[in-house]
Design a protein around this motif. Sequence first.
Motif, PDB file in Angstrom:
ATOM      1  N   GLY A  79       0.688  -0.850   0.089  1.00  0.00           N
ATOM      2  CA  GLY A  79      -0.348  -0.202   0.053  1.00  0.00           C
ATOM      3  C   GLY A  79       0.443   1.295  -0.576  1.00  0.00           C
ATOM      4  O   GLY A  79       0.642   1.596  -0.504  1.00  0.00           O
ATOM      5  N   PRO A  80       1.685   0.971   0.365  1.00  0.00           N
ATOM      6  CA  PRO A  80       2.990   2.509   1.047  1.00  0.00           C
ATOM      7  C   PRO A  80       2.952   3.320  -0.140  1.00  0.00           C
ATOM      8  O   PRO A  80       2.691   4.706  -0.820  1.00  0.00           O
ATOM      9  CB  PRO A  80       3.692   2.020   1.921  1.00  0.00           C
ATOM     10  N   PRO A  81       3.567   2.543  -1.232  1.00  0.00           N
ATOM     11  CA  PRO A  81       4.700   2.971  -3.064  1.00  0.00           C
ATOM     12  C   PRO A  81       3.165   3.302  -3.633  1.00  0.00           C
ATOM     13  O   PRO A  81       3.229   4.209  -4.183  1.00  0.00           O
ATOM     14  CB  PRO A  81       5.336   1.713  -3.071  1.00  0.00           C
ATOM     15  N   LEU A  82       1.927   2.310  -3.722  1.00  0.00           N
ATOM     16  CA  LEU A  82       0.758   2.470  -4.301  1.00  0.00           C
ATOM     17  C   LEU A  82       0.233   4.684  -4.449  1.00  0.00           C
ATOM     18  O   LEU A  82       0.261   5.269  -4.728  1.00  0.00           O
ATOM     19  CB  LEU A  82      -0.247   1.853  -3.776  1.00  0.00           C
ATOM     20  N   LEU A  83       0.242   4.504  -2.729  1.00  0.00           N
ATOM     21  CA  LEU A  83      -0.811   5.899  -2.625  1.00  0.00           C
ATOM     22  C   LEU A  83       0.874   7.240  -2.546  1.00  0.00           C
ATOM     23  O   LEU A  83       0.029   7.907  -2.837  1.00  0.00           O
ATOM     24  CB  LEU A  83      -0.468   5.785  -0.976  1.00  0.00           C
ATOM     25  N   GLU A  84       1.957   6.422  -2.776  1.00  0.00           N
ATOM     26  CA  GLU A  84       2.641   7.397  -3.760  1.00  0.00           C
ATOM     27  C   GLU A  84       2.615   7.771  -4.490  1.00  0.00           C
ATOM     28  O   GLU A  84       2.426   9.005  -5.048  1.00  0.00           O
ATOM     29  CB  GLU A  84       4.564   7.140  -3.056  1.00  0.00           C
ATOM     30  N   ALA A  85       2.330   7.423  -5.289  1.00  0.00           N
ATOM     31  CA  ALA A  85       1.556   6.876  -6.794  1.00  0.00           C
ATOM     32  C   ALA A  85       0.511   7.890  -6.857  1.00  0.00           C
ATOM     33  O   ALA A  85       0.720   8.825  -7.004  1.00  0.00           O
ATOM     34  CB  ALA A  85       1.768   5.646  -7.572  1.00  0.00           C
ATOM     35  N   VAL A  86      -0.527   7.985  -5.735  1.00  0.00           N
ATOM     36  CA  VAL A  86      -1.375   8.345  -6.188  1.00  0.00           C
ATOM     37  C   VAL A  86      -1.273   9.347  -5.229  1.00  0.00           C
ATOM     38  O   VAL A  86      -1.931  10.859  -6.374  1.00  0.00           O
ATOM     39  CB  VAL A  86      -2.801   8.156  -4.726  1.00  0.00           C
ATOM     40  N   ASP A  87      -0.447  10.026  -4.538  1.00  0.00           N
ATOM     41  CA  ASP A  87      -0.049  11.666  -4.393  1.00  0.00           C
ATOM     42  C   ASP A  87       0.816  11.989  -5.482  1.00  0.00           C
ATOM     43  O   ASP A  87       0.433  13.465  -5.824  1.00  0.00           O
ATOM     44  CB  ASP A  87       0.731  11.416  -2.789  1.00  0.00           C
ATOM     45  N   ALA A  88       1.158  11.642  -5.699  1.00  0.00           N
ATOM     46  CA  ALA A  88       2.314  12.158  -7.457  1.00  0.00           C
ATOM     47  C   ALA A  88       1.911  12.089  -8.567  1.00  0.00           C
ATOM     48  O   ALA A  88       1.586  12.764  -9.003  1.00  0.00           O
ATOM     49  CB  ALA A  88       3.385  11.339  -7.852  1.00  0.00           C
ATOM     50  N   LYS A  89       0.659  11.651  -8.082  1.00  0.00           N
ATOM     51  CA  LYS A  89      -0.895  11.451  -9.274  1.00  0.00           C
ATOM     52  C   LYS A  89      -0.308  11.128 -10.388  1.00  0.00           C
ATOM     53  O   LYS A  89      -0.887  11.056 -11.952  1.00  0.00           O
ATOM     54  CB  LYS A  89      -1.050  13.608 -10.359  1.00  0.00           C
ATOM     55  N   ALA A  90       0.013   9.800 -10.500  1.00  0.00           N
ATOM     56  CA  ALA A  90       0.830   8.883 -11.423  1.00  0.00           C
ATOM     57  C   ALA A  90      -0.575   7.853 -10.981  1.00  0.00           C
ATOM     58  O   ALA A  90      -0.761   7.344 -12.371  1.00  0.00           O
ATOM     59  CB  ALA A  90       1.952   7.846 -11.022  1.00  0.00           C
ATOM     60  N   VAL A  91      -0.908   7.635 -10.277  1.00  0.00           N
ATOM     61  CA  VAL A  91      -2.172   6.745  -9.746  1.00  0.00           C
ATOM     62  C   VAL A  91      -3.789   7.732  -9.485  1.00  0.00           C
ATOM     63  O   VAL A  91      -3.745   8.736  -8.382  1.00  0.00           O
ATOM     64  CB  VAL A  91      -2.255   6.064  -9.286  1.00  0.00           C
ATOM     65  N   ASP A  92      -4.784   7.308 -10.623  1.00  0.00           N
ATOM     66  CA  ASP A  92      -6.323   8.438  -9.450  1.00  0.00           C
ATOM     67  C   ASP A  92      -6.884   7.465  -8.383  1.00  0.00           C
ATOM     68  O   ASP A  92      -7.440   8.364  -8.063  1.00  0.00           O
ATOM     69  CB  ASP A  92      -6.897   8.171 -11.369  1.00  0.00           C
ATOM     70  N   ILE A  93      -6.639   5.987  -8.638  1.00  0.00           N
ATOM     71  CA  ILE A  93      -7.370   5.299  -7.733  1.00  0.00           C
ATOM     72  C   ILE A  93      -6.187   3.776  -7.471  1.00  0.00           C
ATOM     73  O   ILE A  93      -6.189   3.290  -8.064  1.00  0.00           O
ATOM     74  CB  ILE A  93      -8.927   5.163  -8.399  1.00  0.00           C
ATOM     75  N   GLY A  94      -6.755   3.424  -6.334  1.00  0.00           N
ATOM     76  CA  GLY A  94      -5.623   2.010  -6.120  1.00  0.00           C
ATOM     77  C   GLY A  94      -6.546   1.713  -4.766  1.00  0.00           C
ATOM     78  O   GLY A  94      -7.167   2.693  -4.170  1.00  0.00           O
ATOM     79  N   GLY A  95      -6.244   0.313  -5.131  1.00  0.00           N
ATOM     80  CA  GLY A  95      -7.067  -0.233  -3.726  1.00  0.00           C
ATOM     81  C   GLY A  95      -5.540  -0.805  -1.953  1.00  0.00           C
ATOM     82  O   GLY A  95      -4.777  -0.952  -2.664  1.00  0.00           O
ATOM     83  N   VAL A  96      -6.065   0.057  -1.515  1.00  0.00           N
ATOM     84  CA  VAL A  96      -5.317  -0.597  -0.011  1.00  0.00           C
ATOM     85  C   VAL A  96      -5.500  -1.196   1.291  1.00  0.00           C
ATOM     86  O   VAL A  96      -7.013  -1.194   1.637  1.00  0.00           O
ATOM     87  CB  VAL A  96      -3.768   1.043   0.386  1.00  0.00           C
ATOM     88  N   GLY A  97      -5.087  -1.554   2.512  1.00  0.00           N
ATOM     89  CA  GLY A  97      -5.404  -1.824   3.722  1.00  0.00           C
ATOM     90  C   GLY A  97      -5.996  -0.878   4.849  1.00  0.00           C
ATOM     91  O   GLY A  97      -5.740   1.172   4.197  1.00  0.00           O
ATOM     92  N   ASN A  98      -5.583  -0.452   5.726  1.00  0.00           N
ATOM     93  CA  ASN A  98      -6.317   0.086   6.584  1.00  0.00           C
ATOM     94  C   ASN A  98      -5.014   1.316   7.183  1.00  0.00           C
ATOM     95  O   ASN A  98      -5.888   2.371   7.641  1.00  0.00           O
ATOM     96  CB  ASN A  98      -6.960  -0.341   7.695  1.00  0.00           C
ATOM     97  N   THR A  99      -4.100   0.686   6.629  1.00  0.00           N
ATOM     98  CA  THR A  99      -3.233   1.757   7.432  1.00  0.00           C
ATOM     99  C   THR A  99      -2.178   2.778   6.692  1.00  0.00           C
ATOM    100  O   THR A  99      -1.907   4.090   6.782  1.00  0.00           O
ATOM    101  CB  THR A  99      -1.952   0.633   8.752  1.00  0.00           C
ATOM    102  N   PRO A 100      -2.152   2.385   5.203  1.00  0.00           N
ATOM    103  CA  PRO A 100      -1.206   2.993   4.398  1.00  0.00           C
ATOM    104  C   PRO A 100      -2.111   4.934   4.473  1.00  0.00           C
ATOM    105  O   PRO A 100      -0.718   5.263   4.498  1.00  0.00           O
ATOM    106  CB  PRO A 100      -1.469   2.440   3.355  1.00  0.00           C
ATOM    107  N   PRO A 101      -3.524   4.129   4.291  1.00  0.00           N
ATOM    108  CA  PRO A 101      -3.909   5.916   4.262  1.00  0.00           C
ATOM    109  C   PRO A 101      -3.318   6.816   5.301  1.00  0.00           C
ATOM    110  O   PRO A 101      -3.339   8.203   5.369  1.00  0.00           O
ATOM    111  CB  PRO A 101      -5.659   5.984   4.289  1.00  0.00           C
TER     112      PRO A 101
END
Length: 344
Positions: A79-101
């Motif tokens: 999850g953490p690297p996925l959300l880094e990509a969301v923050d960078a606008k490289a990803v529009d949406i993605g699935g993660v667990g309860n802690t990465p957000p």
Amino acid sequence: MRRRLAPAALLLPLALLLTACGGNASAGTGTDTGTDTDGKGSLTLNVGDQKGGSEAILRAAGELDNLDYKIKWSTFSSGPPLLEAVDAKAVDIGGVGNTPPVFAAGADSKITVVAAWHGTSKGDAVLVPNGSKLTDPAQLKGKSIAVAQGSSANYQLVASLKKAGLGLADVKVKYLQPADALAAFTSGKVDAWAVWDPYTSQILQAKQGRVLTTGDGVTNGLTFQVAAPSALKDKKKAAAIKDYLERLRRACTWVYSHESAWAKVWAKETGLPQDVALAAVKRTYTTRVAVAVDRQLIASEQEIADTFTSLKLIPGKVDFGNFVDTRFNGDLPASTSAPRPSED
């Protein structure tokens, strides 16, 4: 088109995974930024996924058919690297667990929780090797434990230690991404591994370890779809996100009565042995029910945030309510709604 999976994201039989990944699994961003897509049209929705996640469910359920927009998939190791990509606008949406957000919110990242599912936490486990003398979580004091920093397993470890009367300071935490943690665990370089399904099922089915404790009853069992605020402000992308979430909810419902069919697709796409895939499906994935992003959910995530703030793993106070968008709730039940019982 089938996706390409990066070595850090690819689940193979254990022996192959160890030789393929070596020590490079956590290098870079932990993502494959290939150009594999589904659908057609002028609009592209960039979707971040984890192994055996949203794409596998959608494909098995036939929910990737008749798309009037494109989905470009990127696969992440956690999850953490996925959300880094969301923050960078490289990803529009993605699935993660309860802690990465929570960690992303603590870093003031540009992320927004837009959908949630509630399931059991039996697949979130602290594993020990078969030959380990550990039989109780309290015996973890002084032991080395591998975990992916900022992952759902990170909080599950904290909560499990607390229940046993221990804290992070009482153990030797080794922050490793899953592939490196798997290598460390199977080679005896760590005493335990805090992780999630399908890794839990992979270890158990291969008889290379056993469960010391699980997150059931100590974590909230929530998983999320998290979007980029910039995508939500774009009317066309917001409409695509709404459609995507509806498809994902239907696919999750489809899985309830098609466990074997989904496990077969999942195994083929990820390289998982089919028995591992089916075990993870039954233990974890078919327990999840779609729920609303509501006040109870915010309060539960706030508790996680406050815990990591107190441990100084998050630099300051987080107001989790500032990182949610309830527009996609519809008539979904409360986030505290009971998950479907697992067969485990």
